[in-house]
Every structure is written in structure tokens, then in C-alpha cells.
Write a protein that holds these residues in place. Structure first.
Motif, PDB file in Angstrom:
ATOM      1  N   MET A   1       0.846  -1.163   0.000  1.00 13.06           N
ATOM      2  CA  MET A   1       0.000   0.000   0.000  1.00 13.06           C
ATOM      3  C   MET A   1       0.886   1.219   0.000  1.00 13.06           C
ATOM      4  O   MET A   1       1.949   1.212   0.554  1.00 13.06           O
ATOM      5  CB  MET A   1      -0.813  -0.088   1.259  1.00 13.06           C
ATOM      6  N   THR A   2       0.408   2.219  -0.613  1.00 15.60           N
ATOM      7  CA  THR A   2       1.125   3.479  -0.586  1.00 15.60           C
ATOM      8  C   THR A   2       0.384   4.449   0.314  1.00 15.60           C
ATOM      9  O   THR A   2      -0.778   4.250   0.656  1.00 15.60           O
ATOM     10  CB  THR A   2       1.226   4.082  -1.994  1.00 15.60           C
ATOM     11  N   ARG A   3       1.073   5.490   0.657  1.00 16.51           N
ATOM     12  CA  ARG A   3       0.436   6.523   1.473  1.00 16.51           C
ATOM     13  C   ARG A   3      -0.776   7.113   0.746  1.00 16.51           C
ATOM     14  O   ARG A   3      -1.738   7.543   1.371  1.00 16.51           O
ATOM     15  CB  ARG A   3       1.452   7.609   1.798  1.00 16.51           C
ATOM     16  N   THR A   4      -0.733   7.057  -0.563  1.00 16.04           N
ATOM     17  CA  THR A   4      -1.830   7.585  -1.369  1.00 16.04           C
ATOM     18  C   THR A   4      -3.149   6.909  -1.022  1.00 16.04           C
ATOM     19  O   THR A   4      -4.195   7.559  -0.969  1.00 16.04           O
ATOM     20  CB  THR A   4      -1.523   7.393  -2.867  1.00 16.04           C
ATOM     21  N   GLU A   5      -3.109   5.622  -0.783  1.00 16.74           N
ATOM     22  CA  GLU A   5      -4.335   4.891  -0.452  1.00 16.74           C
ATOM     23  C   GLU A   5      -4.899   5.332   0.893  1.00 16.74           C
ATOM     24  O   GLU A   5      -6.105   5.497   1.048  1.00 16.74           O
ATOM     25  CB  GLU A   5      -4.048   3.388  -0.455  1.00 16.74           C
ATOM     26  N   LEU A   6      -4.040   5.538   1.869  1.00 14.11           N
ATOM     27  CA  LEU A   6      -4.498   6.030   3.171  1.00 14.11           C
ATOM     28  C   LEU A   6      -5.068   7.440   3.027  1.00 14.11           C
ATOM     29  O   LEU A   6      -6.111   7.757   3.607  1.00 14.11           O
ATOM     30  CB  LEU A   6      -3.342   6.010   4.175  1.00 14.11           C
ATOM     31  N   VAL A  43      -5.330  -0.612   2.752  1.00 15.04           N
ATOM     32  CA  VAL A  43      -4.622  -0.045   3.905  1.00 15.04           C
ATOM     33  C   VAL A  43      -4.139  -1.194   4.785  1.00 15.04           C
ATOM     34  O   VAL A  43      -4.880  -2.139   5.039  1.00 15.04           O
ATOM     35  CB  VAL A  43      -5.556   0.888   4.704  1.00 15.04           C
ATOM     36  N   GLN A  44      -2.887  -1.106   5.248  1.00 18.52           N
ATOM     37  CA  GLN A  44      -2.288  -2.130   6.086  1.00 18.52           C
ATOM     38  C   GLN A  44      -1.918  -1.527   7.450  1.00 18.52           C
ATOM     39  O   GLN A  44      -1.772  -0.314   7.568  1.00 18.52           O
ATOM     40  CB  GLN A  44      -1.029  -2.688   5.418  1.00 18.52           C
ATOM     41  N   PRO A  45      -1.740  -2.368   8.485  1.00 18.96           N
ATOM     42  CA  PRO A  45      -1.378  -1.846   9.805  1.00 18.96           C
ATOM     43  C   PRO A  45      -0.126  -0.964   9.792  1.00 18.96           C
ATOM     44  O   PRO A  45      -0.075   0.060  10.459  1.00 18.96           O
ATOM     45  CB  PRO A  45      -1.151  -3.108  10.639  1.00 18.96           C
ATOM     46  N   LEU A  48      -0.725   2.822   9.000  1.00 16.65           N
ATOM     47  CA  LEU A  48      -1.171   3.679  10.098  1.00 16.65           C
ATOM     48  C   LEU A  48      -0.003   4.020  11.009  1.00 16.65           C
ATOM     49  O   LEU A  48       0.136   5.163  11.437  1.00 16.65           O
ATOM     50  CB  LEU A  48      -2.288   3.003  10.893  1.00 16.65           C
ATOM     51  N   GLY A  49       0.831   3.040  11.291  1.00 23.43           N
ATOM     52  CA  GLY A  49       2.002   3.290  12.128  1.00 23.43           C
ATOM     53  C   GLY A  49       2.925   4.314  11.500  1.00 23.43           C
ATOM     54  O   GLY A  49       3.421   5.225  12.174  1.00 23.43           O
ATOM     55  N   GLN A  50       3.152   4.185  10.198  1.00 23.41           N
ATOM     56  CA  GLN A  50       4.005   5.143   9.488  1.00 23.41           C
ATOM     57  C   GLN A  50       3.391   6.537   9.517  1.00 23.41           C
ATOM     58  O   GLN A  50       4.088   7.529   9.727  1.00 23.41           O
ATOM     59  CB  GLN A  50       4.230   4.684   8.041  1.00 23.41           C
ATOM     60  N   ALA A  51       2.090   6.629   9.321  1.00 19.30           N
ATOM     61  CA  ALA A  51       1.418   7.929   9.346  1.00 19.30           C
ATOM     62  C   ALA A  51       1.538   8.576  10.726  1.00 19.30           C
ATOM     63  O   ALA A  51       1.756   9.792  10.836  1.00 19.30           O
ATOM     64  CB  ALA A  51      -0.049   7.770   8.955  1.00 19.30           C
ATOM     65  N   ILE A  52       1.432   7.776  11.776  1.00 21.70           N
ATOM     66  CA  ILE A  52       1.558   8.298  13.139  1.00 21.70           C
ATOM     67  C   ILE A  52       2.981   8.800  13.378  1.00 21.70           C
ATOM     68  O   ILE A  52       3.183   9.895  13.922  1.00 21.70           O
ATOM     69  CB  ILE A  52       1.154   7.227  14.169  1.00 21.70           C
TER      70      ILE A  52
END
Length: 91
Positions: A1-6, A43-45, A48-52
Motif C-alpha cells: 500500500m502506498t500513502r496515497t491509499e491512506l 490499507v495495512q497496519p 497507520l504506524g508510518q502515518a503516526i
């Protein structure tokens, strides 16, 4: 998944009240991820961790008074460092 999907998931939830309502009823991050995956978002777990982690780093850089750290903010113009005034200034 890329950040784009989130980012797409967040943008869609902000623009679609029904989706936002559906996601708001998730009781955990795991529930949110499963709901998003059922709705077709990849979206993968770890996403979310990377975004945080990125949000924490960004907040740190925004508060930073060190020079040239403010220049590290991607896409942001360089800012002159702010000087703190001491609380005990005699007049």
C-alpha cells in the motif's frame, strides 16, 4: 500500500458522511483497517504506524526552534528561527 491509499481513505471519509459514520463506529484500529479493506481500500497496519510516526516528526519540526531544522519540512519555505523572550525582562 502506498500513502496515497491512506490519503484517499481519509479524503473519502471527509467528503462522504455515510462512510465517515460507518468508520466512526469502529472500536479499534484493527476494526478500522478491516472495515477499510472490506470497502476496497488497500490499507495495512504498517501504513497507520508510518502515518503516526510522520505526524509526530512533523509536529516536532513545526515546534522546533533549531536552525536549519525547519528547512527539513518538505515543501515548506525556510523560516527564520524565532527568538524566545525571557520571562524576567527588566524595564
Amino acid at each position: 500500500m502506498t500513502r496515497t491509499e491512506l490519503e484517499r481513505l481519509v479524503a473519502d471519509a471527509e467528503g462522504q458522511p455515510r462512510l465517515r459514520h460507518h468508520l466512526s463506529h469502529c472500536r479499534s484500529w484493527q476494526d478500522l483497517l478491516q472495515a477499510a479493506q472490506r470497502l476496497g481500500y488497500a490499507v495495512q497496519p504498517g501504513d497507520l504506524g508510518q502515518a503516526i510516526r510522520e505526524a509526530h516528526a512533523s509536529a516536532f519540526l513545526e515546534r522546533s526552534l533549531l536552525w536549519p531544522i525547519p528547512d527539513l519540512r518538505l515543501g515548506m519555505p525556510a523560516v527564520q528561527p524565532r527568538l524566545r523572550r525571557s520571562a524576567s525582562t527588566a524595564r
